[in-house]
Scaffold this active site. Structure first.
Site, PDB file in Angstrom:
ATOM      1  N   SER A 256       0.963   1.531  -6.228  1.00 63.83           N
ATOM      2  CA  SER A 256       1.437   2.176  -5.015  1.00 63.83           C
ATOM      3  C   SER A 256       1.133   3.681  -5.035  1.00 63.83           C
ATOM      4  CB  SER A 256       2.938   1.899  -4.863  1.00 63.83           C
ATOM      5  OG  SER A 256       3.413   2.317  -3.619  1.00 63.83           O
TER       6      SER A 256
ATOM      7  N   ASP B 166      -0.781  -6.142   2.789  1.00 63.24           N
ATOM      8  CA  ASP B 166       0.210  -5.232   2.202  1.00 63.24           C
ATOM      9  C   ASP B 166       0.723  -4.252   3.259  1.00 63.24           C
ATOM     10  OD1 ASP B 166       1.550  -3.213   0.784  1.00 63.24           O
ATOM     11  OD2 ASP B 166       0.190  -3.320  -0.919  1.00 63.24           O
TER      12      ASP B 166
ATOM     13  N   HIS C 297       3.234  -6.339  -1.901  1.00 63.24           N
ATOM     14  CA  HIS C 297       2.813  -5.012  -2.345  1.00 63.24           C
ATOM     15  C   HIS C 297       2.597  -5.058  -3.851  1.00 63.24           C
ATOM     16  CE1 HIS C 297       2.347  -0.731  -2.300  1.00 63.24           C
ATOM     17  NE2 HIS C 297       3.347  -0.553  -3.143  1.00 63.24           N
TER      18      HIS C 297
END
Length: 513
Positions: free
Chosen positions: A218, A438, A467
């Site tokens: 991320s 995502d 994710h």
């Protein structure tokens, strides 16, 4: 991006003394390295209790890298030692993103066996690498920042979509920004990703490693890209999973705009059909329109008459969080069903209750501080409201994400120097993962990261919106993705070209007996 997972509790701890390692100053010149290395020993209880296999050290780094001999701050560093020292390749530094999530704890979650003996990182990787985590500056056990009282925003918070709430919300976020400056004056200008990447190089040097092997999830993908831009010749093997778009000048402002549409897409096209498929379990409707009607009625109920500390904003935030990973779908939908079918709000208010703990406030403080420091933000309130109004025509999440993902930056104490331009020049091969649906790091942005890193190879998980693709928990594991990532970490072998893997299975709920 705003990714607020369950956070490890933090508390004050005694620091383990270490020498200052080699670090790079802004001109790129080396600061002479001490002969001492990190001294790993007992971890503070917040780490030791959930992750007894970890050892801990602290590392002193410059508060301001333009003044390497000036004030220092301490970073908590954790290590899961390679299980088979004879096979040891080196250290693998890991970061779970956020900004503001504990990297110190992430090393533990990746290496700790679950009840079945499964570990998120393959046992061959755990045999060959020391897994190294660290709390980035400002996060929990590394000079944590705090901006306001935990109940600063109240509970429930003002309805994020209501026009009547806007003046109150602007005042709340403006005063929050002022309190951030008042309470963190010295460190606040030094919380951006460039400083975080320099800290990561300090960790590498203190470990005695010539190259940084890295796994970033991320926001950790952007941090990794910044590191690679600053120190391309120090990059070893790098995996970036769930990738941010590094290209906009107003990178973090653009994140919330991109997320507004992406989260509605995930909700409409993945979550609602899944709920309808299991109507025999949840009884919320056999079709997507029926399930949507049940959700909308519930949201209206909570907007109109908050249930204790839970109003429309808290309910939207819970749905937003559930869209990151399907692991929370059964619990969230079961609670929704209890309310819609039986009129019992206890489960729903329990899971949607706002986090009013000091740890929750610290997580919000560092998240806000990093994104405001990292890139340019509009200073005109009307710009935010215009964009949110436009997005809200098609996304229920637009106003919620706007308020919680950067509205404080509108009145931040200083202007950001701007984001670092990512070119990928001089990097070795980089392995990227992204699911095609995502919502936290939309696929279009991952493609831009891929283009910005010419030596990268992208593995796309099809038919998936989770994710993060690599090194997931057992319930969401993608065997094919794990095999590719594991092979790369062990041998340096990348797929010959961009490739795809099939999506992982979605959870299957069961009827109550």
């Amino acid at each position: 991006m705003r990714l607020r997972w369950a956070l490890t509790a933090a508390s004050t701890l005694a620091l383990i003394a270490t020498a200052v390692p080699a670090v790079a100053n802004p001109s790129g010149a080396e600061v002479r390295k001490s002969a001492s290395a990190l001294i790993f020993g007992t971890c503070p209880s917040d780490i030791a209790e959930p992750y007894p296999a970890l050892t801990c050290a602290t590392l002193k780094v410059p508060l301001d890298y333009s003044r390497p001999n000036g004030a220092k701050i301490s970073l908590l560093v954790t290590k899961h030692a390679a299980n088979k020292p004879a096979k040891r390749i080196g250290s693998l530094v890991v970061n779970p993103g956020g900004p503001g999530v504990s990297g110190a704890a992430y090393a533990g979650s990746l290496s700790r066996p679950d009840a079945t003996g499964f570990t998120q990182l393959d046992t061959a990787v755990l045999d060959a690498y020391d897994i190294i985590g660290f709390d980035p500056r400002g996060v929990f056990l590394s000079a944590p920042v705090s901006c306001a009282a935990p109940d600063h925003f109240g509970a429930p918070q003002p309805d994020p979509d209501a026009k009547s709430s806007r003046n109150e919300l602007w005042k709340l976020w403006s005063s929050y920004a002022q309190d951030c400056q008042t309470n963190n004056k010295a460190i606040l200008p030094h919380l951006g990703s460039v400083d975080g990447a320099r800290d990561m190089d300090a960790v590498r040097a203190a470990l005695g490693e010539q190259k940084l092997n890295y796994l970033g999830l991320s926001y950790g993908t952007y941090l990794g890209a910044v590191y690679g831009q600053l120190f391309p010749r120090r990059v070893g093997r790098m995996i970036l999973d769930g990738n941010m778009d590094p290209t906009p000048k107003d990178i973090w402002y653009q994140v919330w705009i991109d997320q507004a549409a992406a989260f509605q897409q995930r909700f409409d096209h993945d979550y609602l059909p899944w709920v309808a498929k299991y109507n025999n379990v949840f009884h919320l409707g056999k079709t997507v329109p029926a399930v949507r009607a049940a959700w909308n009625k519930t949201l209206t109920d909570f907007r109109t008459n908050p249930h204790g500390d839970v109003g429309g904003g808290e309910l939207l935030g819970t749905a937003y969080g559930a869209m990151f990973a399907e692991g929370g779908w059964i619990g969230f939908t079961g609670a929704l069903s209890e309310y819609v079918v039986d009129g019992d709000d206890s489960m729903l208010t329990d899971i949607a209750a706002p986090d009013l703990s000091p740890d929750g406030e610290q997580a919000n403080a560092i998240f806000t501080s990093v994104i405001c420091a990292d890139s340019q933000w509009p200073r005109n309130r009307a710009k935010y409201e215009h964009d949110a109004d436009k997005l809200a025509r098609t996304s229920q999440f637009a106003w919620y994400i706007m308020w919680t993902s950067g509205s404080a930056c509108q009145s931040w104490a200083f202007d950001s120097p701007g984001r670092l331009r990512i070119t990928g020049e001089g990097l070795p091969g980089v392995l990227m993962f992204n699911s095609i649906g995502d919502p936290g790091t939309p696929y279009a942005g991952a493609l831009k990261m891929h283009k910005a890193l010419p030596t990268s190879v992208l593995v796309t998980e099809l038919n998936s919106g989770k994710h993060g693709v690599f090194a997931n928990r057992l319930a969401a594991v993608n065997v094919a993705a794990n095999a590719i990532g594991t092979r790369y970490l062990l041998t340096g072998e990348l797929p010959p070209t961009d490739t795809t893997v099939a999506g992982h299975p979605l959870p299957v709920p069961t009827e109550a007996p």
